[in-house]
Design an enzyme around this catalytic site. Structure first.
Site, PDB file in Angstrom:
ATOM      1  N   ARG A 188      -1.682   5.217  21.391  1.00 29.46           N
ATOM      2  CA  ARG A 188      -2.366   3.931  21.565  1.00 29.46           C
ATOM      3  C   ARG A 188      -1.692   3.108  22.681  1.00 29.46           C
ATOM      4  O   ARG A 188      -1.404   1.924  22.514  1.00 29.46           O
ATOM      5  CB  ARG A 188      -2.422   3.153  20.246  1.00 29.46           C
ATOM      6  CG  ARG A 188      -3.328   3.799  19.212  1.00 29.46           C
ATOM      7  CD  ARG A 188      -3.458   2.946  17.965  1.00 29.46           C
ATOM      8  NE  ARG A 188      -2.196   2.894  17.228  1.00 29.46           N
ATOM      9  CZ  ARG A 188      -1.793   3.813  16.369  1.00 29.46           C
ATOM     10  NH1 ARG A 188      -2.547   4.861  16.126  1.00 29.46           N
ATOM     11  NH2 ARG A 188      -0.638   3.698  15.752  1.00 29.46           N
ATOM     12  N   GLU A 219       0.472 -12.740  16.504  1.00 30.08           N
ATOM     13  CA  GLU A 219       0.765 -12.775  17.934  1.00 30.08           C
ATOM     14  C   GLU A 219       0.472 -14.144  18.546  1.00 30.08           C
ATOM     15  O   GLU A 219       0.606 -14.319  19.756  1.00 30.08           O
ATOM     16  CB  GLU A 219      -0.039 -11.692  18.657  1.00 30.08           C
ATOM     17  CG  GLU A 219       0.373 -10.269  18.270  1.00 30.08           C
ATOM     18  CD  GLU A 219      -0.342  -9.204  19.083  1.00 30.08           C
ATOM     19  OE1 GLU A 219      -1.211  -9.574  19.901  1.00 30.08           O
ATOM     20  OE2 GLU A 219      -0.045  -8.011  18.890  1.00 30.08           O
ATOM     21  N   LYS A 234       0.818  -1.217   0.000  1.00 24.77           N
ATOM     22  CA  LYS A 234       0.000   0.000   0.000  1.00 24.77           C
ATOM     23  C   LYS A 234       0.850   1.265   0.000  1.00 24.77           C
ATOM     24  O   LYS A 234       0.328   2.371  -0.138  1.00 24.77           O
ATOM     25  CB  LYS A 234      -0.934   0.029   1.220  1.00 24.77           C
ATOM     26  CG  LYS A 234      -1.860  -1.168   1.372  1.00 24.77           C
ATOM     27  CD  LYS A 234      -2.905  -0.943   2.438  1.00 24.77           C
ATOM     28  CE  LYS A 234      -2.339  -0.620   3.806  1.00 24.77           C
ATOM     29  NZ  LYS A 234      -1.555  -1.713   4.392  1.00 24.77           N
TER      30      LYS A 234
END
Length: 496
Positions: free
Chosen positions: A426, A365, A218
């Site tokens: 975050r 993860e 992207k």
């Protein structure tokens, strides 16, 4: 009417009792707020103390043998301990002089802020030592001096002449025999920030190591082109042969790591360990120190894991995992021996489990933590002990990451929560100038996260500190203690 009501209340014979109760209620609320603030402060202090007492037990791992070197590196002078009897290497003054010259090239960048007459750049050594006056000066300097980012187009232009690019950017093109005999394989995932990624690459680069860069599909074409031209100039640096569009918490993140693993296995049979990075990280150890630490690990892997039952919801929508595998959640950042990577790519059990995790949340993860903590699979370098990361027995040393969470190990220690003097995005700490004393005294091998455009002196000072340490190593002035790493439980209880 309001005045009349207030007058009636105050004149009422029970008003004295009412005032007393209101006063006591206010005092109670104030006391409660003070207690909450104190508890939060103590939690941060406990996080810092647990880190100082546990993760840095025996600090410093690095000791220097002259006050001049200590001042230059930004280290407090400490005599070598009994276990440190010799320099890291025998003195190599020519190599030390070469790296010192490269450091000057790192500092000569056209996008550095212009100084006014009589003005000086804040001292990195003083910032690293935590001198408060210099910290305030540094923060004021950042506010008044705009830092211009080097655009991708400038890299495309610079790399038209590769030899000049390597020379002018100050890449370290030399290494000791010990370093050359222990190559490291890196995968770097990046989407944006060509300049920061290139500076991180320059910090870890040695021509005998292997570096695979996965550029998010992207990414704008100019970023893709810049990374390809940078890779084209540097031996053993390449853009991954397969690229995908990466989306957080999806299969695409894990797939990108697999692409680089495949390329790294194919390009060389010599490298010993695999380390995955992103473009927003930075090494906390020199290449020679990394080699010594990875040797001390003796084939064991550094992989985070958690058995927290609240994490199992990410697998709820799937059938049971194959081959009796118990899934675990953990950090995506790993340091794995070559045998682990070979197992991931060529073992049918790993392939079956890879297909299972692709239909779960956050497969990146789950995949590596689960393979590393199911000892019945006999994955090379995996761990036979309790899976959970533990600040004392199983610290997570692949990355210094600072989350504003209440995650604790089994002994109640905060394993990822530390004071943050930069900012949080975050919940993750983006380190700033006042974090430099901590960053330069950690036992972890890399840090996550640094932003080159946030309190930019932080990144620049980390670059200087790393090269100063390398110069001192090659000059024979640095002593490095790997006892801490060699005695980790993951080493004593690894699967052969």
């Amino acid at each position: 009417m309001l005045r009349r009501w207030v007058r009636q209340v105050l004149c009422w014979r029970g008003s004295r009792l009412l005032r007393q109760r209101l006063f006591l209620a206010g005092l109670f609320l104030f006391t409660l707020l003070v207690i909450v603030a104190r508890l939060e402060a103590e939690a941060d202090l406990w996080a810092l103390e647990s880190n100082t007492l546990v993760l840095q037990a025996g600090f410093p791992a690095v000791a220097v043998n002259s006050s001049l070197s200590a001042k230059h590196l930004g280290l407090r002078l400490t005599p070598p301990r009994d276990v440190i009897t010799t320099p890291l290497i025998q003195p190599r003054p020519k190599m030390a002089a070469y790296v010192a010259a490269q450091k000057q090239k790192w500092l000569k960048t056209y996008y550095a802020p212009a100084l006014r007459q009589g003005e000086r750049t804040p001292s990195c050594q003083k910032l690293i030592l935590g001198e408060e006056e210099e910290q305030q000066r540094g923060l004021a300097f950042i506010e008044t001096h705009e830092r211009l980012e080097k655009p991708p187009s400038a890299y495309i232009e610079d790399t038209r002449n590769c030899s000049r690019f390597i020379r002018d950017r100050g890449y370290v093109m030399t290494a000791t025999a010990e370093e050359r005999e222990f190559p490291i394989a890196y995968s770097i995932m990046m989407y944006t920030g060509v300049e920061q990624t290139e500076r991180m690459l320059r910090a870890i680069y040695r021509p005998h190591n292997y570096h695979c860069i996965h550029v998010d599909r992207k990414s704008p074409e100019e970023i893709m082109a810049a990374m390809r031209t940078i890779a084209g100039c540097l031996p053993n640096v390449f853009v991954a042969s397969k690229l995908n569009a990466v989306y957080w918490a999806t299969w695409s993140s894990l797939e990108a790591l697999i692409f680089c693993m495949q390329d790294l296995m194919a390009v060389s049979g010599a490298w010993k360990y695999y380390i995955n990075l992103t473009g927003q990280e930075f090494p906390l150890k020199t290449n020679l120190q990394l080699v010594r630490i990875l040797k001390a690990l003796n084939g064991s892997n550094i992989v985070d894991a958690s058995t927290d039952p609240t994490r199992t919801r990410r697998w709820y929508n799937n059938f049971g995992p194959p081959h009796g595998i118990v899934p675990y959640k953990g950090m995506v950042f790993v340091m794995a021996c070559r045998g682990f990577v070979d197992y991931v790519l060529h073992n049918q059990v790993a392939h079956d489990f890879l297909q299972w995790v692709r239909y779960t949340d956050m497969p990146d993860e789950t995949y590596f933590p689960s393979l590393n903590h199911n000892p019945h699979l006999k994955v090379p370098g995996s761990y036979k002990g309790p899976p959970d990361t533990n600040a004392l027995t199983k610290p997570y040393l692949a990355r210094y990451v600072n989350w504003n969470t209440n995650w604790k190990d089994g002994d109640g220690r905060y394993i990822f929560r530390f004071p943050c003097y930069g900012k949080r995005v975050r919940n993750i700490c983006i380190y700033g100038v006042r974090d430099l004393p901590s960053l330069t005294s950690r036992k972890e091998l890399f840090v996550n996260k640094l932003y080159a455009d946030y309190e930019s002196l932080t990144f620049s000072c980390m670059e200087q500190w790393l090269l100063n340490m390398t110069v001192a190593e090659y000059a024979g002035e640095v002593h490095f203690n790997t006892t801490f790493y060699a005695s980790l439980d993951i080493v004593r209880n690894k699967v052969a």
